[in-house]
Design a protein around this motif. Structure first.
Motif, short mmCIF file in Angstrom:
data_model
loop_
_atom_site.label_atom_id
_atom_site.label_comp_id
_atom_site.label_asym_id
_atom_site.label_seq_id
_atom_site.Cartn_x
_atom_site.Cartn_y
_atom_site.Cartn_z
N LEU A 96 -5.32 0.95 18.05
CA LEU A 96 -5.20 2.10 16.89
C LEU A 96 -4.35 1.90 15.57
N ASP A 97 -5.04 2.26 14.46
CA ASP A 97 -4.50 1.67 13.21
C ASP A 97 -3.07 2.31 13.29
N ASP A 98 -2.94 3.58 13.67
CA ASP A 98 -1.66 4.15 13.44
C ASP A 98 -0.58 3.44 14.25
N ALA A 99 -0.83 2.81 15.52
CA ALA A 99 0.06 2.09 16.30
C ALA A 99 0.43 0.83 15.53
N ARG A 100 -0.52 0.25 14.84
CA ARG A 100 -0.26 -1.04 14.20
C ARG A 100 0.74 -0.63 12.68
N ASP A 101 0.45 0.73 12.01
CA ASP A 101 1.16 0.92 11.23
C ASP A 101 2.67 1.49 11.41
N ILE A 102 2.88 2.06 12.59
CA ILE A 102 4.27 2.50 13.02
C ILE A 102 5.01 1.14 13.51
N ALA A 103 4.26 0.33 14.10
CA ALA A 103 5.10 -1.18 14.41
C ALA A 103 5.25 -1.73 13.33
N ALA A 104 4.58 -2.00 12.30
CA ALA A 104 4.78 -2.66 11.01
C ALA A 104 5.64 -2.05 10.14
N ASN A 105 5.47 -0.82 9.98
CA ASN A 105 6.19 0.12 8.84
C ASN A 105 7.37 1.12 9.04
N TYR A 106 7.44 1.57 10.39
CA TYR A 106 8.44 2.51 10.39
C TYR A 106 9.95 2.14 10.02
N ASP A 107 10.50 3.08 9.27
CA ASP A 107 11.57 3.00 8.59
C ASP A 107 12.76 3.89 8.61
N ARG A 108 12.41 5.05 9.41
CA ARG A 108 13.23 6.29 9.07
C ARG A 108 14.47 6.04 9.87
N THR A 109 14.51 5.11 11.07
CA THR A 109 15.92 4.83 11.63
C THR A 109 15.93 3.27 11.71
N GLU A 110 16.87 2.59 11.97
CA GLU A 110 17.18 0.96 12.19
C GLU A 110 16.70 1.17 13.80
N ARG A 111 15.93 0.26 14.20
CA ARG A 111 15.67 0.23 15.77
C ARG A 111 16.59 -0.81 16.39
N ASP A 112 17.18 -0.42 17.27
CA ASP A 112 18.16 -0.98 18.23
C ASP A 112 17.65 -0.80 19.77
#
Length: 317
Positions: A144-160
């Motif tokens: 899914l393109d949206d899975a790719r997009d979230i994995a690469a571009n999600y930045d609303r919170t820092e991932r821990d």
């Protein structure tokens, strides 16, 4: 998937709920959402004890055999459509009562929602769905393109990874007229798989039977009941194909199949405004007074779920 005829409320049900929750108004929401890796769905609402019905003679979400339901693909007949884009999701946290809605809808309307699973994009999987699913024989055209997009571009919170929940939480949706003290009725109409695969997983710190950050057992269970077992460092993620309404797990010459009964593991409304976006009260792992990560398998197609409204507009996710 299709949009079926629904009756969201009867007067007796409305009166009973109003007495139970202390308000004269009962707001209702009907939702069909995703399952088994990723899915899509639709929502409708009614209030004040009146009946509201949504009908359609054509599918809400239609795809040809073997078609991957990328964002917007397929015939969508709902009143609204919501995709899981990086600015419309929270990764590991649920919306708060002061969150900005990503969609607004009126009572009685419907919305189709494309959901995204966290599986295949988590940090322990490389945060690269093409690579991780590719190792299991998934062609890039099936990712899914949206899975790719979230994995690469999600930045609303820092991932821990050690602290955050794993879930991709879509929303919130603002329901016009919903007020604190009301009740939201969620009815799952239908679920439709977006991809023909999913993942069965168990991770340290990510489940109800998880070990604590200190390495012990959470309240209510013993150390022998912690899953995965304390002392094991293995996070388990088992790729599973979906064929003919069955899940298929293969290992060498062994094959295990089981029936698929898709349901939304997470459905809820915003209940807190404490702290920042990554405050512990907003973590997506524990259920809340407003639902959340409830994992109730009975909440599949045809089910009904009631939640107390805390924020204006309910803020459903």
């Amino acid at each position: 998937m299709g949009k079926s005829s629904i009756n969201l409320s009867g007067e007796d049900t409305a009166n009973l709920l109003a007495r139970r929750f202390g308000r004269r108004r009962v707001l209702q929401m009907a939702a069909a959402l995703g399952a088994a890796g990723a899915g899509s769905g639709l929502v409708g609402c009614g209030h004040n004890g009146h009946n509201a019905a949504a009908t359609a003679s054509t599918p809400t979400r239609a795809a040809s055999a073997g078609q991957i339901l990328q964002s917007g693909v397929g015939t969508i007949q709902a009143d609204h459509y919501l995709a899981s884009e990086p600015d419309k999701v929270l990764w590991g946290y649920v919306p708060s009562t002061d969150s900005t809605p990503v969609l607004r809808m009126r009572s009685g309307e419907t919305v189709t929602v494309d959901t995204v699973s966290h599986e295949g994009i988590m940090e322990d999987q490389g945060r690269d769905p093409d690579a991780w699913f590719g190792e299991h024989g998934v062609d890039p055209s099936e990712v899914l393109d949206d899975a790719r997009d979230i994995a690469a571009n999600y930045d609303r919170t820092e991932r821990d990874f050690d602290k955050d929940g794993p879930h991709i939480v879509t929303g919130p949706v603002y329901v016009e007229g919903a007020e604190p003290g009301d009740v939201l009725k969620i009815e799952t109409l239908e679920t439709s798989l977006r991809v023909p695969y999913g993942v069965v997983s168990s991770r340290h710190g990510k489940g109800a039977l998880r070990k604590t950050p200190e390495g012990g057992a959470p309240d209510g269970i013993s150390e022998d009941e912690v899953m995965p077992p304390i002392g094991s460092d293995e996070n388990v993620s088992v790729f599973t194909r979906a064929e003919n309404d069955r899940g298929i797990m293969r290992s060498g010459d062994l094959e295990l199949t089981f029936p698929l009964r898709p349901f939304m593991g997470m459905m809820g409304v915003a209940t807190t405004s404490e702290g920042d976006l990554t405050d512990e009260s907003r973590n997506s792992i524990p259920p809340t007074l407003g639902g959340g990560n409830i994992d109730i398998r009975h909440l599949g197609s045809g089910s009904t779920f009631y939640l107390p409204v805390v924020a204006d507009g309910a803020l459903f996710y």
